[in-house]
Design a protein around this motif. Structure first.
Motif, mmCIF file in Angstrom:
data_model
loop_
_atom_site.group_PDB
_atom_site.id
_atom_site.type_symbol
_atom_site.label_atom_id
_atom_site.label_comp_id
_atom_site.label_asym_id
_atom_site.label_seq_id
_atom_site.Cartn_x
_atom_site.Cartn_y
_atom_site.Cartn_z
ATOM 1 N N MET A 232 1.024 -1.261 0.079
ATOM 2 C CA MET A 232 -0.122 0.114 0.148
ATOM 3 C C MET A 232 0.867 1.059 0.102
ATOM 4 O O MET A 232 1.966 1.353 0.629
ATOM 5 C CB MET A 232 -0.776 -0.140 1.320
ATOM 6 C CG MET A 232 -1.882 1.392 1.308
ATOM 7 S SD MET A 232 -2.866 0.874 2.950
ATOM 8 C CE MET A 232 -4.368 1.897 2.416
ATOM 9 N N SER A 233 0.515 2.162 -0.977
ATOM 10 C CA SER A 233 1.341 3.353 -0.920
ATOM 11 C C SER A 233 0.453 4.586 -0.592
ATOM 12 O O SER A 233 -0.653 4.557 -0.349
ATOM 13 C CB SER A 233 2.091 3.630 -2.312
ATOM 14 O OG SER A 233 0.892 3.812 -3.251
ATOM 15 N N PHE A 234 0.942 5.845 -0.597
ATOM 16 C CA PHE A 234 0.254 6.930 -0.447
ATOM 17 C C PHE A 234 -0.858 7.150 -1.398
ATOM 18 O O PHE A 234 -1.834 7.866 -1.023
ATOM 19 C CB PHE A 234 1.164 8.258 -0.312
ATOM 20 C CG PHE A 234 1.822 8.640 -1.404
ATOM 21 C CD1 PHE A 234 1.324 9.377 -2.549
ATOM 22 C CD2 PHE A 234 3.159 7.957 -1.868
ATOM 23 C CE1 PHE A 234 1.804 9.850 -3.948
ATOM 24 C CE2 PHE A 234 3.770 8.401 -3.162
ATOM 25 C CZ PHE A 234 3.143 9.234 -4.176
ATOM 26 N N GLN A 235 -0.862 6.500 -2.608
ATOM 27 C CA GLN A 235 -1.960 6.520 -3.500
ATOM 28 C C GLN A 235 -2.935 5.723 -3.098
ATOM 29 O O GLN A 235 -4.075 6.093 -3.533
ATOM 30 C CB GLN A 235 -1.278 6.222 -4.921
ATOM 31 C CG GLN A 235 -0.309 7.292 -5.611
ATOM 32 C CD GLN A 235 0.492 6.638 -6.804
ATOM 33 O OE1 GLN A 235 0.323 5.301 -7.077
ATOM 34 N NE2 GLN A 235 0.962 7.500 -7.608
ATOM 35 N N ASP A 236 -2.732 4.895 -2.284
ATOM 36 C CA ASP A 236 -4.013 3.970 -1.759
ATOM 37 C C ASP A 236 -4.402 4.475 -0.519
ATOM 38 O O ASP A 236 -5.748 4.007 -0.430
ATOM 39 C CB ASP A 236 -3.148 2.370 -1.859
ATOM 40 C CG ASP A 236 -2.854 1.666 -2.843
ATOM 41 O OD1 ASP A 236 -3.260 2.278 -3.952
ATOM 42 O OD2 ASP A 236 -2.005 1.282 -2.919
ATOM 43 N N VAL A 237 -3.874 5.182 0.076
ATOM 44 C CA VAL A 237 -4.366 5.841 1.279
ATOM 45 C C VAL A 237 -5.534 6.535 1.115
ATOM 46 O O VAL A 237 -5.739 7.378 0.181
ATOM 47 C CB VAL A 237 -3.419 6.529 2.208
ATOM 48 C CG1 VAL A 237 -3.902 7.159 3.523
ATOM 49 C CG2 VAL A 237 -2.304 5.891 2.573
ATOM 50 N N GLY A 238 -6.825 6.329 1.893
ATOM 51 C CA GLY A 238 -7.860 6.952 1.497
ATOM 52 C C GLY A 238 -9.056 6.100 0.982
ATOM 53 O O GLY A 238 -10.215 6.208 0.597
ATOM 54 N N SER B 147 0.650 16.421 -2.123
ATOM 55 C CA SER B 147 1.892 17.014 -2.374
ATOM 56 C C SER B 147 3.059 16.134 -2.592
ATOM 57 O O SER B 147 3.913 16.256 -3.493
ATOM 58 C CB SER B 147 2.358 17.895 -1.269
ATOM 59 O OG SER B 147 1.547 18.994 -0.876
ATOM 60 N N ILE B 148 3.076 14.863 -2.183
ATOM 61 C CA ILE B 148 3.787 13.657 -2.243
ATOM 62 C C ILE B 148 3.727 13.150 -3.876
ATOM 63 O O ILE B 148 4.788 13.063 -4.492
ATOM 64 C CB ILE B 148 3.882 12.655 -1.529
ATOM 65 C CG1 ILE B 148 4.145 13.009 -0.027
ATOM 66 C CG2 ILE B 148 4.560 11.530 -1.995
ATOM 67 C CD1 ILE B 148 3.841 12.146 0.930
ATOM 68 N N LEU B 149 2.650 13.135 -4.364
ATOM 69 C CA LEU B 149 2.267 12.667 -5.763
ATOM 70 C C LEU B 149 2.848 13.768 -6.505
ATOM 71 O O LEU B 149 3.404 13.334 -7.705
ATOM 72 C CB LEU B 149 0.674 12.458 -5.825
ATOM 73 C CG LEU B 149 0.272 11.890 -7.074
ATOM 74 C CD1 LEU B 149 0.885 10.572 -7.416
ATOM 75 C CD2 LEU B 149 -1.236 11.893 -7.210
ATOM 76 N N VAL C 192 2.908 7.238 9.117
ATOM 77 C CA VAL C 192 4.324 6.668 8.881
ATOM 78 C C VAL C 192 4.333 6.118 7.431
ATOM 79 O O VAL C 192 5.534 6.316 6.803
ATOM 80 C CB VAL C 192 4.347 5.340 9.925
ATOM 81 C CG1 VAL C 192 5.409 4.485 9.115
ATOM 82 C CG2 VAL C 192 4.636 5.836 11.348
ATOM 83 N N LYS C 193 3.427 5.957 6.776
ATOM 84 C CA LYS C 193 3.364 5.372 5.433
ATOM 85 C C LYS C 193 3.711 6.587 4.412
ATOM 86 O O LYS C 193 4.451 6.453 3.409
ATOM 87 C CB LYS C 193 2.210 4.687 5.027
ATOM 88 C CG LYS C 193 1.793 3.508 5.575
ATOM 89 C CD LYS C 193 0.639 2.660 5.052
ATOM 90 C CE LYS C 193 0.529 1.438 5.709
ATOM 91 N NZ LYS C 193 -0.747 0.727 5.396
ATOM 92 N N LEU C 194 2.998 7.733 4.664
ATOM 93 C CA LEU C 194 3.415 9.041 3.706
ATOM 94 C C LEU C 194 4.683 9.401 4.135
ATOM 95 O O LEU C 194 5.330 9.826 2.849
ATOM 96 C CB LEU C 194 2.174 9.937 4.341
ATOM 97 C CG LEU C 194 0.820 9.880 3.839
ATOM 98 C CD1 LEU C 194 0.111 11.126 4.429
ATOM 99 C CD2 LEU C 194 0.950 10.042 2.455
ATOM 100 N N ASN C 195 5.126 9.447 5.387
ATOM 101 C CA ASN C 195 6.700 9.959 5.590
ATOM 102 C C ASN C 195 7.534 9.052 4.768
ATOM 103 O O ASN C 195 8.557 9.494 4.078
ATOM 104 C CB ASN C 195 6.927 9.717 7.263
ATOM 105 C CG ASN C 195 8.250 10.564 7.487
ATOM 106 O OD1 ASN C 195 8.539 11.193 6.521
ATOM 107 N ND2 ASN C 195 8.670 10.459 8.723
ATOM 108 N N ARG C 196 7.291 7.851 4.959
ATOM 109 C CA ARG C 196 8.166 6.606 4.198
ATOM 110 C C ARG C 196 8.036 6.907 2.776
ATOM 111 O O ARG C 196 9.039 6.789 1.988
ATOM 112 C CB ARG C 196 7.664 5.138 4.496
ATOM 113 C CG ARG C 196 8.527 4.043 3.878
ATOM 114 C CD ARG C 196 7.888 2.752 3.594
ATOM 115 N NE ARG C 196 6.516 2.766 3.218
ATOM 116 C CZ ARG C 196 5.602 2.060 3.467
ATOM 117 N NH1 ARG C 196 5.645 1.321 4.517
ATOM 118 N NH2 ARG C 196 4.430 2.345 2.712
ATOM 119 N N ASP C 197 7.072 6.949 2.149
ATOM 120 C CA ASP C 197 6.821 7.239 0.812
ATOM 121 C C ASP C 197 7.434 8.437 0.306
ATOM 122 O O ASP C 197 8.220 8.724 -0.670
ATOM 123 C CB ASP C 197 5.412 7.419 0.189
ATOM 124 C CG ASP C 197 4.742 6.060 0.384
ATOM 125 O OD1 ASP C 197 5.313 5.102 0.237
ATOM 126 O OD2 ASP C 197 3.566 5.855 0.569
#
Length: 168
Positions: free
Chosen positions: A1-7, A61-63, A133-138
């Protein structure tokens, strides 16, 4: 799961809907667009103080950061080759500036989210901590890719300069 999958909960098969400029968001869309959009209607107004809203913005922002790093990487492949032009050099420099600004904004957003986590109750924080944590890691992974692109450009520049010296 990546930041694109969150939500999306990782289960949605619907393609994400993009936020339009009328909502004050970029037309580039984002990872949380489908979660906010519902059934094709405009997303409901969000409270900027909520944790999910801040993670929506961080994810967007990460995307955008990831897209800009990919663009920089494509540009960098033409540097120090016969395809290099003054326009390319200018675009490359401007792209670095954009990436630097985006990186600073993401760092600020992550730091603010971390401070909000510290002020939440344990039960509230538990739900947000995984996302944080996941957003930070990504972000760190994309940041590392950016650093690798910059390192690769420096190496190729050194090789190109050595070749020029040999020709003299």
């Amino acid at each position: 799961m990546s930041f694109q999958d969150v939500g999306r909960g990782g289960r949605s098969t619907r393609p994400p809907q993009r936020r339009g400029p009328q909502q004050g968001y970029s037309t580039q869309g984002g990872a949380f667009s489908s979660a906010a959009a519902g059934n094709g209607r405009s997303p409901p107004p969000t409270n900027p103080n909520t944790a999910n809203s801040s993670y929506d913005h961080i994810s967007d922002s990460i995307l955008q950061y990831q897209k800009n790093v990919a663009l920089l990487e494509r540009m960098s492949l033409k540097l120090h080759t016969p395809e290099e032009t003054p326009v390319l050099q200018t675009q490359y420099t401007l792209q670095i500036d954009v990436i630097t600004q985006l990186g600073q904004r993401i760092e600020t957003q992550l730091s603010a989210a971390d401070k909000r986590l510290a002020t939440m109750s344990r039960s509230e924080a538990a739900g947000c901590r995984t996302t944080h944590v996941k957003l930070n890691r990504d972000y760190r992974m994309v940041e590392q890719k950016y650093k690798n692109v910059m390192l690769d450009v420096r190496k190729r520049k050194g090789v190109a300069e050595a070749r020029r010296r040999e020709r003299r």
